[in-house]
Design a protein around this motif. Structure first.
Motif, PDB file in Angstrom:
ATOM      1  N   SER A  38       0.834  -1.216   0.000  1.00  0.00           N
ATOM      2  CA  SER A  38       0.000   0.000   0.000  1.00  0.00           C
ATOM      3  C   SER A  38       0.860   1.254   0.000  1.00  0.00           C
ATOM      4  N   ALA A  39       1.922   1.253   0.795  1.00  0.00           N
ATOM      5  CA  ALA A  39       2.826   2.402   0.840  1.00  0.00           C
ATOM      6  C   ALA A  39       3.517   2.588  -0.504  1.00  0.00           C
ATOM      7  N   ARG A  40       3.946   1.497  -1.100  1.00  0.00           N
ATOM      8  CA  ARG A  40       4.636   1.546  -2.391  1.00  0.00           C
ATOM      9  C   ARG A  40       3.695   2.085  -3.478  1.00  0.00           C
ATOM     10  N   GLU A  41       2.452   1.634  -3.473  1.00  0.00           N
ATOM     11  CA  GLU A  41       1.475   2.099  -4.459  1.00  0.00           C
ATOM     12  C   GLU A  41       1.187   3.591  -4.288  1.00  0.00           C
ATOM     13  N   ALA A  42       1.033   4.046  -3.056  1.00  0.00           N
ATOM     14  CA  ALA A  42       0.800   5.473  -2.791  1.00  0.00           C
ATOM     15  C   ALA A  42       1.986   6.307  -3.270  1.00  0.00           C
ATOM     16  N   LEU A  43       3.176   5.806  -3.080  1.00  0.00           N
ATOM     17  CA  LEU A  43       4.372   6.519  -3.522  1.00  0.00           C
ATOM     18  C   LEU A  43       4.441   6.562  -5.047  1.00  0.00           C
ATOM     19  N   ARG A  44       4.059   5.486  -5.719  1.00  0.00           N
ATOM     20  CA  ARG A  44       4.017   5.480  -7.194  1.00  0.00           C
ATOM     21  C   ARG A  44       3.001   6.502  -7.707  1.00  0.00           C
ATOM     22  N   GLU A  45       1.840   6.560  -7.049  1.00  0.00           N
ATOM     23  CA  GLU A  45       0.813   7.527  -7.449  1.00  0.00           C
ATOM     24  C   GLU A  45       1.309   8.950  -7.250  1.00  0.00           C
ATOM     25  N   LEU A  46       1.981   9.212  -6.135  1.00  0.00           N
ATOM     26  CA  LEU A  46       2.537  10.534  -5.876  1.00  0.00           C
ATOM     27  C   LEU A  46       3.537  10.906  -6.960  1.00  0.00           C
ATOM     28  N   ARG A  47       4.398   9.964  -7.299  1.00  0.00           N
ATOM     29  CA  ARG A  47       5.392  10.226  -8.345  1.00  0.00           C
ATOM     30  C   ARG A  47       4.710  10.541  -9.672  1.00  0.00           C
ATOM     31  N   GLY A  48       3.688   9.777 -10.013  1.00  0.00           N
ATOM     32  CA  GLY A  48       2.951  10.032 -11.249  1.00  0.00           C
ATOM     33  C   GLY A  48       2.315  11.414 -11.261  1.00  0.00           C
ATOM     34  N   ASP A  49       1.738  11.826 -10.140  1.00  0.00           N
ATOM     35  CA  ASP A  49       1.129  13.154 -10.041  1.00  0.00           C
ATOM     36  C   ASP A  49       2.172  14.253 -10.213  1.00  0.00           C
TER      37      ASP A  49
END
Length: 98
Positions: A38-49
């Protein structure tokens, strides 16, 4: 939850080797997750944004695993009064995303 149990959570933060206290208040909110995925996915989403905004630049971030001090009335009071640093027993950097 049993009193005295330590808990494990995951979070992420900007890489900042100059900051002496990892848990010092910076004005930015910390997000915590129950599992690494979950943390990794949130970080990927942040990077994409961030990367989708031409006016913004991605800065290296670190994925972290934290273990709390044993949960007790006193440790929760320390968390509330002194901040997250008083509640973290140890943390480790799992990965740095450049």
């Amino acid at each position: 939850m049993f009193q005295g149990e330590s808990l494990t959570f995951y979070t992420y933060a900007r890489v900042d080797e100059g900051r002496g206290n990892r848990w010092a208040y910076t004005g930015l909110r910390n997000f915590f997750f129950c599992d690494e995925a979950s943390a990794r996915e949130a970080l990927r989403e942040l990077r994409g944004d961030i990367e989708s905004d031409p006016d913004d630049t991605w800065a290296p971030m670190q994925l972290e695993k934290i273990e709390t001090v044993p949960v007790s009335r006193e440790s929760v009071l320390a968390l509330l009064n002194d901040g997250i640093g008083a509640f973290v027993k140890r943390y480790e950097i799992i990965e740095t995303l450049d």
